[in-house]
Design a protein around this motif. Sequence first.
Motif, PDB file in Angstrom:
ATOM      1  N   VAL A 167       0.834  -1.199   0.000  1.00 50.58           N
ATOM      2  CA  VAL A 167       0.000   0.000   0.000  1.00 50.58           C
ATOM      3  C   VAL A 167       0.871   1.252   0.000  1.00 50.58           C
ATOM      4  CG1 VAL A 167      -1.642   1.351   1.363  1.00 50.58           C
ATOM      5  CG2 VAL A 167      -1.998  -1.096   1.071  1.00 50.58           C
ATOM      6  N   ALA A 168       1.947   1.232   0.787  1.00 50.38           N
ATOM      7  CA  ALA A 168       2.851   2.382   0.816  1.00 50.38           C
ATOM      8  C   ALA A 168       3.442   2.657  -0.560  1.00 50.38           C
ATOM      9  CB  ALA A 168       3.965   2.138   1.830  1.00 50.38           C
ATOM     10  N   LEU A 169       3.781   1.599  -1.285  1.00 49.15           N
ATOM     11  CA  LEU A 169       4.348   1.773  -2.628  1.00 49.15           C
ATOM     12  C   LEU A 169       3.298   2.258  -3.614  1.00 49.15           C
ATOM     13  CD1 LEU A 169       6.616  -1.407  -2.797  1.00 49.15           C
ATOM     14  CD2 LEU A 169       7.343   0.966  -2.506  1.00 49.15           C
ATOM     15  N   PHE A 170       2.082   1.720  -3.515  1.00 48.97           N
ATOM     16  CA  PHE A 170       1.019   2.168  -4.426  1.00 48.97           C
ATOM     17  C   PHE A 170       0.694   3.643  -4.197  1.00 48.97           C
ATOM     18  CE2 PHE A 170      -0.773  -2.440  -4.318  1.00 48.97           C
ATOM     19  CZ  PHE A 170       0.308  -2.865  -5.079  1.00 48.97           C
ATOM     20  N   GLU A 171       0.742   4.060  -2.938  1.00 47.62           N
ATOM     21  CA  GLU A 171       0.464   5.460  -2.627  1.00 47.62           C
ATOM     22  C   GLU A 171       1.614   6.362  -3.060  1.00 47.62           C
ATOM     23  OE1 GLU A 171      -0.341   5.446   1.532  1.00 47.62           O
ATOM     24  OE2 GLU A 171      -2.435   4.783   1.302  1.00 47.62           O
ATOM     25  N   ARG A 172       2.833   5.846  -2.964  1.00 51.04           N
ATOM     26  CA  ARG A 172       3.991   6.650  -3.351  1.00 51.04           C
ATOM     27  C   ARG A 172       4.057   6.833  -4.857  1.00 51.04           C
ATOM     28  NH1 ARG A 172       9.780   5.662  -0.648  1.00 51.04           N
ATOM     29  NH2 ARG A 172       8.395   6.198   1.076  1.00 51.04           N
ATOM     30  N   TRP A 173       3.683   5.788  -5.590  1.00 57.23           N
ATOM     31  CA  TRP A 173       3.744   5.834  -7.050  1.00 57.23           C
ATOM     32  C   TRP A 173       2.361   5.537  -7.633  1.00 57.23           C
ATOM     33  CZ3 TRP A 173       8.234   2.201  -5.841  1.00 57.23           C
ATOM     34  CH2 TRP A 173       9.386   2.935  -5.551  1.00 57.23           C
ATOM     35  N   PRO A 174       1.424   6.455  -7.492  1.00 48.36           N
ATOM     36  CA  PRO A 174       0.052   6.206  -7.962  1.00 48.36           C
ATOM     37  C   PRO A 174      -0.040   6.022  -9.472  1.00 48.36           C
ATOM     38  CG  PRO A 174       0.341   8.511  -7.378  1.00 48.36           C
ATOM     39  CD  PRO A 174       1.561   7.802  -6.897  1.00 48.36           C
ATOM     40  N   GLU A 175       0.984   6.479 -10.216  1.00 44.91           N
ATOM     41  CA  GLU A 175       0.917   6.367 -11.670  1.00 44.91           C
ATOM     42  C   GLU A 175       0.980   4.926 -12.159  1.00 44.91           C
ATOM     43  OE1 GLU A 175       5.051   8.203 -10.786  1.00 44.91           O
ATOM     44  OE2 GLU A 175       3.169   7.847  -9.741  1.00 44.91           O
ATOM     45  N   VAL A 176       1.320   3.989 -11.272  1.00 42.22           N
ATOM     46  CA  VAL A 176       1.395   2.597 -11.697  1.00 42.22           C
ATOM     47  C   VAL A 176       0.081   1.856 -11.473  1.00 42.22           C
ATOM     48  CG1 VAL A 176       2.126   1.408  -9.582  1.00 42.22           C
ATOM     49  CG2 VAL A 176       3.063   0.691 -11.784  1.00 42.22           C
TER      50      VAL A 176
END
Length: 477
Positions: free
Chosen positions: A342-351
């Motif tokens: 979740v932290a990664l998805f929030e950090r890089w929402p463009e993916v």
Amino acid sequence: MLSFQSQIDDMDSLSRVIKLTDYIEAHLPQCFTLEHLSHWLGVSKWHLQREFKELTGQSIGQYSTGRKLSLAAAELADSPLRIIDIALNYGFESQEAFARAFKRHFGISPKNIKGQPLWAQQIKSQPLTRAYLECYAELRAITPTVVTLPAAEYLALPATLNSIRHGSNDFFQDFSALWQSFEQEVSALGLDTSMDRYYSMEFINRCHHETGLFMMLAAIQVEGLGVALPKEYDLILFQVKQQRYHCFELTDVFKVKHFLRYLFEHYLPEQQLALVEFPVLWQGTEDGKLLGYFPLIDDLSSEALPVGLSISEQLIQIPDLNMRILSTQLPFSLSQVSERLVALFERWPEVTNMANGDISPTLNQGKAVLIGEHGSAQFSPEHEFHASFMDLNLADKSTLPNSEVITLTAASYLKCQLQGTLAQIDFALNYVYNFYLWDSPYYQVRGHEWISNIKNDGEHYQFELWLPVKLRNGRKA
């Protein structure tokens, strides 16, 4: 002077069992009949079998077979000999009989161990020792209580240690150094240091079977204390979710190694339980005892795939790829896999929530999240906390400032599709890493894990996970 037979007659049961195990060890892989062993020790077959089972928790045949299979596993992992050759060398009538005994004892096929010496070392049955047998009856008498610990916040200092279970001589020295450092930092913060707030926490990761390394945290529960953590400290703040534990009470800390052997060799198989969720918590008591909290679940090794998980039968083959990556290291406070995702998805929402591109295999317009440290020579516990945003568009650096171009070497990947809530995804990932890969045709290797085709709809997530794997020697995909 007492005769040899008289000396044997005067031995107590424990000494007789130790003498027997020494004899078995000295003559492995040769097997002896119960008649031969009982005659050699000068006792009846019935008495010897009952005595051995009572003091060790296993029959003489089970012990000698386990030790013989452990030696076979070590040779299988580290020699060019075929499985059939090793099977015959260790007294089995056929490769099929050897494979059945191997699978029954270790829970995996002998083909899984081929070319895997570190794994063979991790799973082997250790020789019985006097120190272990002297406390076996006490360990056997422990009846765990099942408790639910509420969610709580902890302040902790992490360290990577070698497993005490597999004979590390450095464990207690490293463990003591960790706690000395932690207590100094906690004291400087002026926190309440009552004993019932302190815990040691273990996080085992997917490289553990290969390296024996794991992450240990010295921790104090700070729920309600309003801790403000200065930046110059090495401490971390993190949450542990509400969880159900089996709590075992040990009389002292120096029995931990023997307890872990008993837990994995006897208690878990007999109760058909498994340890795949973490953390494991340890807590000292005022009277010098030690409480071990284990989040055990039912053994799922023979169960169908969890809901929301599908695994492709065909591996994904990816050639050498040049890509632009922006790397980050996630804090150890994100202890659960789903928290890190979740932290990664929030950090890089463009993916996330993007249409598939035309790259084969399909990616989100040439973008994905990679898990793992690029160029790392060792499969370490920190592997899971390194991540990168990946873009195959090398020309456009403006979208990824501070990025670098790397080359990912060709590899094969196991494709897993996951969907569900975070709790469901956590459970499914635990199944993949701790059950499916344990006896599949593939084993995970060092390299990046790919996360792609990510979709999020409120509390529901969907994505693909590609795990770098190799086909086990002698296996067919």
